[in-house]
Design a protein around this motif. Structure first.
Motif, mmCIF file in Angstrom:
data_model
loop_
_atom_site.group_PDB
_atom_site.id
_atom_site.type_symbol
_atom_site.label_atom_id
_atom_site.label_comp_id
_atom_site.label_asym_id
_atom_site.label_seq_id
_atom_site.Cartn_x
_atom_site.Cartn_y
_atom_site.Cartn_z
ATOM 1 N N VAL A 118 0.872 -1.280 -0.025
ATOM 2 C CA VAL A 118 0.075 -0.153 -0.052
ATOM 3 C C VAL A 118 0.721 1.230 -0.089
ATOM 4 N N ALA A 119 1.937 1.229 0.530
ATOM 5 C CA ALA A 119 2.861 2.426 0.658
ATOM 6 C C ALA A 119 3.364 2.986 -0.687
ATOM 7 N N GLY A 120 3.388 2.230 -1.769
ATOM 8 C CA GLY A 120 3.733 2.723 -2.994
ATOM 9 C C GLY A 120 2.812 2.581 -3.882
ATOM 10 N N GLU A 127 -8.203 2.569 -2.919
ATOM 11 C CA GLU A 127 -9.580 2.525 -2.414
ATOM 12 C C GLU A 127 -10.200 1.240 -2.914
ATOM 13 N N ARG A 128 -9.783 0.526 -3.795
ATOM 14 C CA ARG A 128 -10.415 -0.785 -4.071
ATOM 15 C C ARG A 128 -10.322 -1.897 -3.054
ATOM 16 N N GLU A 129 -9.186 -1.829 -2.363
ATOM 17 C CA GLU A 129 -8.812 -2.646 -1.214
ATOM 18 C C GLU A 129 -9.826 -2.265 -0.183
ATOM 19 N N MET A 130 -9.849 -1.073 0.104
ATOM 20 C CA MET A 130 -10.451 -0.574 1.393
ATOM 21 C C MET A 130 -12.078 -0.702 1.075
ATOM 22 N N ASN A 131 -12.319 -0.567 -0.287
ATOM 23 C CA ASN A 131 -14.020 -0.853 -0.469
ATOM 24 C C ASN A 131 -14.389 -2.406 -0.329
ATOM 25 N N LEU A 132 -13.370 -3.295 -0.670
ATOM 26 C CA LEU A 132 -13.617 -4.752 -0.675
ATOM 27 C C LEU A 132 -13.850 -5.040 0.889
ATOM 28 N N ALA A 133 -12.944 -4.547 1.603
ATOM 29 C CA ALA A 133 -13.002 -4.501 3.281
ATOM 30 C C ALA A 133 -14.130 -4.078 3.730
ATOM 31 N N ALA A 134 -14.850 -2.795 3.304
ATOM 32 C CA ALA A 134 -15.655 -2.339 4.123
ATOM 33 C C ALA A 134 -17.094 -2.948 3.580
ATOM 34 N N GLN A 135 -17.122 -3.478 2.229
ATOM 35 C CA GLN A 135 -18.263 -4.311 1.918
ATOM 36 C C GLN A 135 -18.578 -5.640 2.585
ATOM 37 N N ARG A 136 -17.531 -6.073 2.588
ATOM 38 C CA ARG A 136 -17.688 -7.456 3.360
ATOM 39 C C ARG A 136 -17.877 -7.299 4.693
ATOM 40 N N PHE A 137 -17.219 -6.216 5.527
ATOM 41 C CA PHE A 137 -17.905 -6.025 6.830
ATOM 42 C C PHE A 137 -19.235 -5.635 6.859
ATOM 43 N N THR A 138 -20.024 -5.035 5.891
ATOM 44 C CA THR A 138 -21.071 -4.649 5.993
ATOM 45 C C THR A 138 -22.075 -5.653 5.776
ATOM 46 N N ASN A 156 -1.071 5.104 3.230
ATOM 47 C CA ASN A 156 -0.613 6.310 2.218
ATOM 48 C C ASN A 156 -1.494 7.576 2.395
ATOM 49 N N HIS A 157 -1.550 8.521 1.991
ATOM 50 C CA HIS A 157 -2.502 9.628 1.731
ATOM 51 C C HIS A 157 -3.837 9.450 1.111
ATOM 52 N N ALA A 158 -3.853 8.476 0.191
ATOM 53 C CA ALA A 158 -5.114 8.044 -0.378
ATOM 54 C C ALA A 158 -5.858 7.194 0.624
ATOM 55 N N ALA A 159 -5.051 6.409 1.460
ATOM 56 C CA ALA A 159 -5.834 5.650 2.410
ATOM 57 C C ALA A 159 -6.438 6.522 3.648
ATOM 58 N N GLN A 181 -5.241 14.751 14.773
ATOM 59 C CA GLN A 181 -5.842 15.041 13.566
ATOM 60 C C GLN A 181 -4.642 15.097 12.429
ATOM 61 N N PRO A 182 -4.715 13.989 11.476
ATOM 62 C CA PRO A 182 -3.594 13.906 10.462
ATOM 63 C C PRO A 182 -3.696 15.079 9.542
ATOM 64 N N VAL A 183 -2.941 15.907 9.032
ATOM 65 C CA VAL A 183 -2.720 16.742 7.818
ATOM 66 C C VAL A 183 -1.646 16.332 6.980
ATOM 67 N N ASP A 184 -1.685 16.858 5.727
ATOM 68 C CA ASP A 184 -0.659 16.852 4.695
ATOM 69 C C ASP A 184 0.554 17.652 4.717
ATOM 70 N N GLU A 185 1.005 17.338 3.681
ATOM 71 C CA GLU A 185 2.409 18.525 3.816
ATOM 72 C C GLU A 185 2.074 19.929 3.733
ATOM 73 N N GLN A 186 0.947 20.215 3.489
ATOM 74 C CA GLN A 186 0.568 21.728 3.297
ATOM 75 C C GLN A 186 -0.358 22.091 4.376
ATOM 76 N N GLY A 187 -0.352 21.294 5.557
ATOM 77 C CA GLY A 187 -1.166 21.276 6.744
ATOM 78 C C GLY A 187 -2.667 21.490 6.517
ATOM 79 N N ARG A 188 -3.035 20.746 5.376
ATOM 80 C CA ARG A 188 -4.591 20.617 5.204
ATOM 81 C C ARG A 188 -5.202 19.407 5.807
ATOM 82 N N LEU A 189 -6.292 19.232 6.511
ATOM 83 C CA LEU A 189 -6.891 17.951 7.112
ATOM 84 C C LEU A 189 -6.817 16.845 6.395
ATOM 85 N N LEU A 190 -6.613 15.781 6.826
ATOM 86 C CA LEU A 190 -6.503 14.473 6.100
ATOM 87 C C LEU A 190 -7.208 13.351 6.654
ATOM 88 N N GLY A 191 -8.308 12.836 6.211
ATOM 89 C CA GLY A 191 -8.744 11.685 6.864
ATOM 90 C C GLY A 191 -9.772 12.109 8.089
#
Length: 299
Positions: A118-120, A127-138, A156-159, A181-191
């Motif tokens: 995932v890091a690379g 998002e595909r991997e996370m959606n598979l997990a979320a769908q199965r959880f539901t 990674n930042h997308a996660a 609260q995580p933020v990106d390199e520009q200080g914007r809220l992330l997740g």
């Protein structure tokens, strides 16, 4: 009363099937809350053989008796043996954890795939991997997930961003010192807000400086003697503490109760916080003692 949250990473079919019931019994005996984060797709643990070339991996394997903890069959899943679908096989057991009063959430879809890649990867893969997990959880629980804890603390930042898209309440994806609260390199809220793991894990300690399953609990109890206002998050594994290291965990739980901690789920710890007042911190990849490779760290 200070709170110490117990976060259980369930990586494998064996950990789900054999380790989780033993942890439920132990937590119930100690009147402890906990959060169980499940791997919901295929068990491909055998594919971790790729890590043999990673710095520090062989040293860690020699310290932590991987074959004893995981078993031969588990170490062949995804290579010589087909990987069992954990969520399909153990849906009833997972619902039983929730019905026993414990918080449940997502660890991953395919543990080895996420941890190793995932890091690379880009946003579409993530998002595909996370959606598979979320769908199965539901499908398993009849309701969408409320929390996520990354396999191997790999992100990674997308996660981080997709956790907000999934409308999670909070996550526990990294290592750190306090909720933030995580933020990106520009200080914007992330997740979503993060409850980082604040304590070392048993597999990072055992085998170093004379530490064994019989005495390692003393090191952790020394680290929790001073009680931070924001509490602690301790990550354990169903394959380790739920099986051969159950007695070690028993000693830890007794020690933390003697220190005055209330043993809770991550959700219960999160409910004591005001997200609006959490510090804003970047997240980065870095190394920590006792663990091979890099992982997500609170900046």
């Amino acid at each position: 009363m200070p709170k110490l949250a117990l976060k259980v990473d369930v990586d494998t079919w064996r950990g789900t099937r054999d380790g989780v019931p033993r942890l439920i019994e132990l937590f119930s005996r100690h009147q402890a809350g906990a959060t169980f984060l499940f791997s919901l797709g295929p068990d491909h643990t055998g594919r971790a053989i790729r890590r043999v070339f990673r710095k520090g991996f062989l040293q860690k394997v020699s310290r932590t008796s991987v074959v004893e903890h995981y078993g031969i069959c588990t170490l062949l899943y995804g290579t010589l043996l087909p990987g069992p679908d954990i969520g399909r096989r153990e849906a009833a057991l997972m619902r039983g954890v929730r019905d026993a009063g414990f918080e449940v959430g997502i660890h991953t879809w395919d543990h080895i795939k996420w941890q190793d890649f995932v890091a690379g990867k880009d946003a579409a893969w993530t998002e595909r991997e996370m959606n598979l997990a979320a769908q199965r959880f539901t499908q398993v629980f009849g309701q969408p997930p409320r929390t996520h804890g990354a396999a191997g603390w790999q992100m990674n930042h997308a996660a981080y961003a997709h956790e907000a898209a999934l409308q999670l309440d909070y996550a526990s994806d990294c290592r750190g010192t306090q909720p933030f609260q995580p933020v990106d390199e520009q200080g914007r809220l992330l997740g979503v807000p993060q409850l980082p793991t604040t304590l070392p894990t048993l597999d990072e300690l055992i085998g170093l400086d004379g530490l064994t399953a019989d005495n390692v609990h003393r090191v952790l109890l020394d680290q929790t003697a001073n009680k931070p206002d924001c509490g602690h998050v301790y990550t354990l594994h169903a394959e380790l503490e739920g099986l051969r290291l159950l007695d070690t965990l028993d000693r830890l739980l007794s020690g933390w109760k003697q220190q005055g901690y209330q043993l809770v789920s991550c959700a219960e710890l999160f409910r004591t916080l005001d997200p609006a007042t959490l510090p804003r911190c970047p997240v980065r990849m870095g190394e920590i003692p006792g663990r091979s490779g890099t992982l997500a760290l609170q900046g």
